[in-house]
Design a protein around this motif. Structure first.
Motif, short mmCIF file in Angstrom:
data_model
loop_
_atom_site.label_atom_id
_atom_site.label_comp_id
_atom_site.label_asym_id
_atom_site.label_seq_id
_atom_site.Cartn_x
_atom_site.Cartn_y
_atom_site.Cartn_z
N GLY A 160 0.83 -1.19 0.00
CA GLY A 160 0.00 0.00 0.00
C GLY A 160 0.87 1.24 0.00
N LEU A 161 0.31 2.37 -0.43
CA LEU A 161 1.08 3.59 -0.59
C LEU A 161 0.87 4.60 0.54
N ASP A 162 0.05 4.24 1.53
CA ASP A 162 -0.10 5.11 2.69
C ASP A 162 1.09 4.94 3.62
N ASP A 163 1.37 5.95 4.41
CA ASP A 163 2.58 5.94 5.25
C ASP A 163 2.67 4.73 6.17
N ASP A 164 1.53 4.33 6.75
CA ASP A 164 1.58 3.22 7.69
C ASP A 164 1.94 1.91 7.00
N LEU A 165 1.46 1.71 5.77
CA LEU A 165 1.78 0.50 5.03
C LEU A 165 3.21 0.55 4.48
N LEU A 166 3.65 1.73 4.07
CA LEU A 166 5.03 1.87 3.60
C LEU A 166 6.01 1.55 4.72
N GLY A 167 5.57 1.74 5.95
CA GLY A 167 6.42 1.47 7.10
C GLY A 167 6.77 0.01 7.26
N PHE A 168 6.02 -0.88 6.61
CA PHE A 168 6.30 -2.31 6.71
C PHE A 168 7.43 -2.76 5.78
N LEU A 169 7.85 -1.89 4.87
CA LEU A 169 8.89 -2.28 3.93
C LEU A 169 10.23 -2.47 4.64
N PRO A 170 10.97 -3.52 4.27
CA PRO A 170 12.32 -3.67 4.83
C PRO A 170 13.20 -2.51 4.36
N ARG A 171 14.08 -2.05 5.21
CA ARG A 171 14.93 -0.91 4.87
C ARG A 171 16.39 -1.34 4.81
N PRO A 172 17.20 -0.65 4.01
CA PRO A 172 16.81 0.48 3.17
C PRO A 172 16.13 0.04 1.88
N PHE A 212 -2.55 -1.70 -11.24
CA PHE A 212 -1.26 -1.12 -10.87
C PHE A 212 -0.58 -2.04 -9.86
N THR A 213 0.71 -2.20 -9.99
CA THR A 213 1.49 -2.97 -9.02
C THR A 213 2.72 -2.16 -8.65
N VAL A 214 3.03 -2.09 -7.36
CA VAL A 214 4.22 -1.37 -6.90
C VAL A 214 5.14 -2.36 -6.18
N LEU A 215 6.40 -2.31 -6.52
CA LEU A 215 7.41 -3.18 -5.94
C LEU A 215 8.56 -2.32 -5.42
N ALA A 216 9.41 -2.91 -4.61
CA ALA A 216 10.57 -2.19 -4.09
C ALA A 216 11.79 -3.07 -4.15
N LEU A 217 12.93 -2.48 -4.50
CA LEU A 217 14.21 -3.14 -4.37
C LEU A 217 14.77 -2.73 -3.01
N ALA A 218 14.86 -3.69 -2.11
CA ALA A 218 15.16 -3.36 -0.73
C ALA A 218 16.06 -4.43 -0.11
N ALA A 219 16.48 -4.17 1.12
CA ALA A 219 17.29 -5.14 1.85
C ALA A 219 16.54 -6.46 1.99
N ALA A 220 17.22 -7.55 1.75
CA ALA A 220 16.59 -8.87 1.89
C ALA A 220 16.28 -9.15 3.35
N GLN A 221 15.15 -9.79 3.58
CA GLN A 221 14.77 -10.16 4.94
C GLN A 221 15.34 -11.51 5.30
N ASP A 222 15.76 -11.67 6.52
CA ASP A 222 16.33 -12.95 6.96
C ASP A 222 15.23 -14.01 7.06
#
Length: 229
Positions: A34-46, A219-229
């Motif tokens: 999701g594109l709302d701030d609370d859902l974006l917060g679940f993305l692994p960082r960076p 529409f589909t949104v993806l992210a290139l991010a740190a891999a999760q263990d």
């Protein structure tokens, strides 16, 4: 102009693909739920890049043409970062690969080991955007890897005669948010960003794409991010 089998927006397949190309296992492709701030917060960082898959509709093509005319003079005069890696897309259905190249190439801290991608980036460093697109079309190893991974999705991508979806990438380069779309003549600057606000800034632009096609849901949104263990 050659034609590839389109990649599916499947994070597992795309992650396998970038690893096969030589990207470090420390990085992976993940869904943005999701594109709302609370859902974006679940993305692994960076998060190093945001990738948008969207339908090529009449509304999008109208916007693309108008945008081109509006920014043409400014874009020709704009000084992009010297190491901004941008390439045109001349191969049908190669947009997924082009978006992944844009995502990785513009993040120097993503380690790329020996292989197809590293070779391509080294050869392409001194080339123009057009020459990079032509080089990809002529790269037999890249073509082979793309075709192999494109067959691993959950749908029979080769069954579709006309692909109406398109991948693009958003990256933070020198604190500017760039939209990198191989079907456009230039990189598109969306203004200032930062490591802290990049995800939210990219999400805002994704929302603008969606707002131009309010009746469209594909529409589909993806992210290139740190891999999760």
């Amino acid at each position: 102009m050659s034609t590839w089998t389109p990649l599916e927006s499947n994070p597992e397949v795309l992650t396998k693909y970038i690893h096969k190309l030589g990207v470090s296992p420390s990085w992976s492709v993940t869904d943005v739920i999701g594109l709302d701030d609370d859902l974006l917060g679940f993305l692994p960082r960076p998060v190093k890049a945001v990738i948008l898959l969207f339908p090529i509709s009449d509304a999008y093509e109208k916007h693309r043409a108008e945008e081109h005319e509006r920014i043409k003079t400014a874009a020709e005069e704009e000084k992009y970062p010297e190491d901004l890696f941008y390439m045109r897309q001349f191969t049908h259905n190669a947009c997924g690969t082009v978006a992944l190249i844009h995502s990785v190439a513009n993040n120097k801290d993503i380690e790329v080991g020996p292989g197809v991608l590293k070779n391509f980036l080294e050869k392409g460093a001194a080339l123009s955007a057009e020459e990079r697109g032509q080089a990809l079309e002529q790269d037999k190893d890249f073509t082979e890897d793309h075709q192999q991974l494109a067959q691993e999705g959950q749908t029979d991508a080769s069954a579709y005669e006309t692909v109406i979806h398109h991948f693009i990438a958003f990256v933070n380069k020198e604190n500017t948010l760039y939209e990198l779309d191989g079907r456009k003549s230039y990189p598109i600057s969306h203004g200032k960003t930062s490591d802290e606000t990049f995800v939210q800034d990219a999400a805002k632009v994704c929302k603008e794409f969606m707002a131009r096609d309010p009746e469209e849901v594909r529409f589909t949104v993806l992210a290139l991010a740190a891999a999760q263990d």
